[in-house]
Design a protein around this motif. Structure first.
Motif, short mmCIF file in Angstrom:
data_model
loop_
_atom_site.label_atom_id
_atom_site.label_comp_id
_atom_site.label_asym_id
_atom_site.label_seq_id
_atom_site.Cartn_x
_atom_site.Cartn_y
_atom_site.Cartn_z
N UNK A 23 45.56 91.57 -5.39
CA UNK A 23 45.94 90.09 -4.66
C UNK A 23 46.10 90.63 -3.09
N UNK A 24 46.14 89.19 -2.43
CA UNK A 24 46.46 89.51 -1.10
C UNK A 24 46.80 88.19 -0.71
N UNK A 25 47.14 87.95 0.64
CA UNK A 25 47.79 86.67 1.07
C UNK A 25 46.67 85.39 0.83
N UNK A 26 45.40 85.54 0.77
CA UNK A 26 44.36 84.66 0.63
C UNK A 26 44.73 83.72 -0.74
N UNK A 27 45.23 84.78 -1.84
CA UNK A 27 45.49 83.94 -2.93
C UNK A 27 46.33 82.71 -2.70
N UNK A 28 47.19 82.60 -1.68
CA UNK A 28 47.97 81.30 -1.37
C UNK A 28 47.05 80.17 -1.29
N UNK A 29 45.68 80.29 -0.92
CA UNK A 29 44.82 79.25 -0.70
C UNK A 29 44.25 78.41 -1.93
N UNK A 30 44.45 79.38 -3.23
CA UNK A 30 43.76 79.19 -4.46
C UNK A 30 44.12 77.63 -4.91
N UNK A 31 45.18 77.30 -5.00
CA UNK A 31 45.62 76.04 -5.36
C UNK A 31 45.08 74.89 -4.67
N UNK A 32 44.62 74.96 -3.21
CA UNK A 32 44.34 73.92 -2.40
C UNK A 32 42.83 73.83 -3.06
N UNK A 33 42.06 74.85 -3.23
CA UNK A 33 40.73 74.65 -3.65
C UNK A 33 40.64 74.20 -5.26
N UNK A 34 41.43 74.68 -6.10
CA UNK A 34 41.48 74.42 -7.27
C UNK A 34 41.58 73.06 -7.63
#
Length: 317
Positions: A153-164
């Protein structure tokens, strides 16, 4: 104290095989001689003999025959020791010869930091790339040992919900990505983030077993209902009946509050409460610092005993 071996070596002594699989030393010696297994190093056996002994245990009692391949470690509340247990679980399961994939969904990357030697100095793909950029899941996997891989994991996982949130059938995307590589593993263990997120819902949908790690204090106990409600929504929406285990963690028998919290868990959730109670133990800190299995740091510690018991319990559920 034992700190020369590392979980990535996948090398066990006979006493380790006795501890993990329950056979006697004379039985192990007979199998070794009859089947021509040789030591990989002095007094240390490798993956071939470990798997042979594990298969004997499966034949005898069905222990270690994993029925719930995709397991999630979760809690909406942070600070309950979830990632510590998750990392120790996959380390020990891989030492026992299972082919394990760890998936870190949490942008805080605690599991990644535990399993990768230099996570801050490496470039790697994460589950973000698989889910959002549609990178093949196999491209996101890093090999850690002969028996353990990770999707870090990395900090870019924070953005996943926005896309999902904008995608159709978003709750099943993680399951589809896991299905691409599932046949390559005996166990897939997912460490979630401490929120009620779309990504976590994906993890619950994908899971065969949801392990809710709950520290034995009343703040964590009171949050259990929120966690169980989230799983119930998944059950209702997808007509499923997810297997759930509540794992009591950081238990201290000298602490009255800890005693009362464990008592409340037993009263309200006895049907889904793990038999193994993980006690508070300073050796967990040493294992975290050394990025190693607590069993190899100090196998005589209460923490090591509890992790061995918990691993056996979860693998056999």
């Amino acid at each position: 104290m034992e700190n020369k071996r590392h979980y990535k070596d996948v090398l066990l002594k006979k006493i380790d095989l006795v501890t993990f699989f329950g056979f006697t030393k004379p039985t192990l010696y007979t199998w070794q001689c009859d089947n021509g297994f040789e030591e990989k190093q002095k007094n240390l056996f490798g993956i071939d003999y470990i798997n042979f002994v594990r298969q004997k245990r499966i034949e005898k009692s069905n222990e270690f025959e994993v029925k719930n391949k995709i397991q999630v470690f979760s809690n909406i509340k942070g600070g309950v020791g979830k990632s510590t247990l998750s990392s120790q679980y996959v380390m020990l399961a891989s030492m026992m010869g299972l082919k394990v994939l760890a998936i870190d969904l949490d942008a805080q990357s605690h599991l990644t930091n535990q399993l990768l030697d230099n996570p801050n100095n490496e470039e790697f793909l994460t589950i973000y790339d698989a889910l959002i950029n549609n990178v093949p899941t196999s491209k996101c996997i890093k090999k850690l040992s002969e028996t353990l891989d990770i999707i870090p994991s990395s900090l870019k996982n924070v953005k996943i919900d926005t896309h999902l949130i904008t995608q159709v059938k978003r709750e099943v995307r993680l399951l589809k990505k896991i299905n691409e590589i599932s046949d390559n593993y005996d166990l897939i263990s997912i460490d979630t983030n401490p929120t009620d997120s779309e990504l976590n819902k994906n993890a619950y949908v994908a899971s065969d077993l949801i392990n809710i790690v709950c520290s034995t204090d009343f703040l964590a106990f009171n949050g259990l209902k929120l966690m169980l409600d989230s799983v119930e929504v998944i059950n209702e929406n997808y007509n499923t009946n997810k297997n759930i285990t509540i794992i009591p963690n950081m238990y201290d028998s000298r602490d009255g509050s800890s005693l009362r919290a464990l008592g409340a868990m037993s009263s309200y959730y006895s049907d889904i409460l793990a038999k193994t109670i993980v006690r508070k133990n300073t050796t967990f800190r040493d294992a975290t610092e050394q990025r190693n299995s607590i069993y190899l740091i100090n196998k005589r510690s209460s923490g090591a005993k509890d992790i061995v018991d918990l691993t056996k319990e979860l693998l056999s559920k």
